[in-house]
Write a protein that holds these residues in place. Sequence first.
Motif, PDB file in Angstrom:
ATOM      1  N   THR A   1      25.237  73.365  14.724  1.00  0.00           N
ATOM      2  CA  THR A   1      24.695  72.508  15.696  1.00  0.00           C
ATOM      3  C   THR A   1      24.059  71.229  14.756  1.00  0.00           C
ATOM      4  N   CYS A   2      24.276  69.962  15.427  1.00  0.00           N
ATOM      5  CA  CYS A   2      24.036  68.875  14.730  1.00  0.00           C
ATOM      6  C   CYS A   2      22.661  68.655  14.354  1.00  0.00           C
TER       7      CYS A   2
ATOM      8  N   VAL B   1      21.257  66.015  13.185  1.00  0.00           N
ATOM      9  CA  VAL B   1      20.720  64.637  13.067  1.00  0.00           C
ATOM     10  C   VAL B   1      20.576  64.341  14.801  1.00  0.00           C
ATOM     11  N   PRO B   2      19.272  63.855  15.101  1.00  0.00           N
ATOM     12  CA  PRO B   2      19.368  63.425  16.446  1.00  0.00           C
ATOM     13  C   PRO B   2      20.215  62.451  16.694  1.00  0.00           C
ATOM     14  N   GLY B   3      20.802  62.533  17.999  1.00  0.00           N
ATOM     15  CA  GLY B   3      21.509  61.607  18.456  1.00  0.00           C
ATOM     16  C   GLY B   3      23.099  62.060  18.358  1.00  0.00           C
ATOM     17  N   HIS B   4      23.285  63.113  17.318  1.00  0.00           N
ATOM     18  CA  HIS B   4      24.769  63.176  16.835  1.00  0.00           C
ATOM     19  C   HIS B   4      25.432  61.972  16.387  1.00  0.00           C
TER      20      HIS B   4
END
Length: 341
Positions: A309-310, A312-315
């Motif tokens: 799961t990424c 970092v916010p916003g991928h």
Amino acid sequence: MTHSLVVRPDGMGDVLLAGPAVRAVAAGSDRLTLLAGPRGADVARLLPGVDQVLCWSPPWIDPTPAAVEREEVERIVDDLAGRGIDRALVLTSFHQSPLPTALLLRMAGVPWIGAISEDYPGSLLDLRVHPPGDVPEAERALELARAAGHDLPRGDDGRLRVDVEVPDPVEWRPGRRPRVVIHPGTSVTARAWPPGHHAELVAALAEQGADVVVTGAPSEATLCARVAGDEAVDLSGRTGVAGLAAVLASADVVVAGNTGPAHLAAAVGTPVVSLFAPTVPAERWAPYGVPHVLLGDQDAPCRATRATTCPVPGHPCLSSVTAQDVIRAIEKLTTSGGGTP
């Protein structure tokens, strides 16, 4: 009569990348059995050189493992013990240990076992090859096969390959080019390009006169329907692995993340626009042996984390890639013969 076993109990892409090593071992064996997991067994049956596929999911390999059950382990040990296996090669990725599998094979009475191993194997391995570093996974596996005395037969170029004898289920529309297959699904969300970006790409390609097909598993039907809209043919859930290979083979280019169908495209010789999140090294896992363009920020903070799961916010590593970036990559692969081989 030499009966060889190759073990690669992972997903579709992992099994496909083992293909050159499998062919090398098969060339020096009278019979070759491939032990695959449930996510890779179907494509394992398409690999040249494989006489039989066994399906089992080792709980030390599967990403969603079941509990280790003595009865189940004894069942697979007994199964293997009755097959008259002379030699076994345990193929792994850089983050996996072959030693639990080697122990299982020793319990089954396999007399000779080889693997790449970082750890001291004791009496579990007859051939221990030290990790070769950042090389493509296909070459990593082939290096082990060569160390075991197996090489590709004369004329074999070492690329990925599958045997497919099913008709292409797509009726491509005459006069519309390029023929583009888009596979929006991935095994984990950290490797996924946003659905809205995919839909924007489909609309832009259709407007430019391309013929577009969207592929996916039955579980990805909702995603594929959103991506396809009214402009593309939605084949989600309508092809098995062999049918998907036929679709990919008839395309001019495939757009996919770091997922099994990208490697299946490489196995049928179709160029790939690879939407590649850097959670694993592209040096190891980029499409092998075909022209491809790698898109995505390979220096993003998620680099080499193996995150599913990424984090970092916003991928940003993939969301920063635009539909126009992909279109330019498609043009590079289909009109100028560009891309990395």
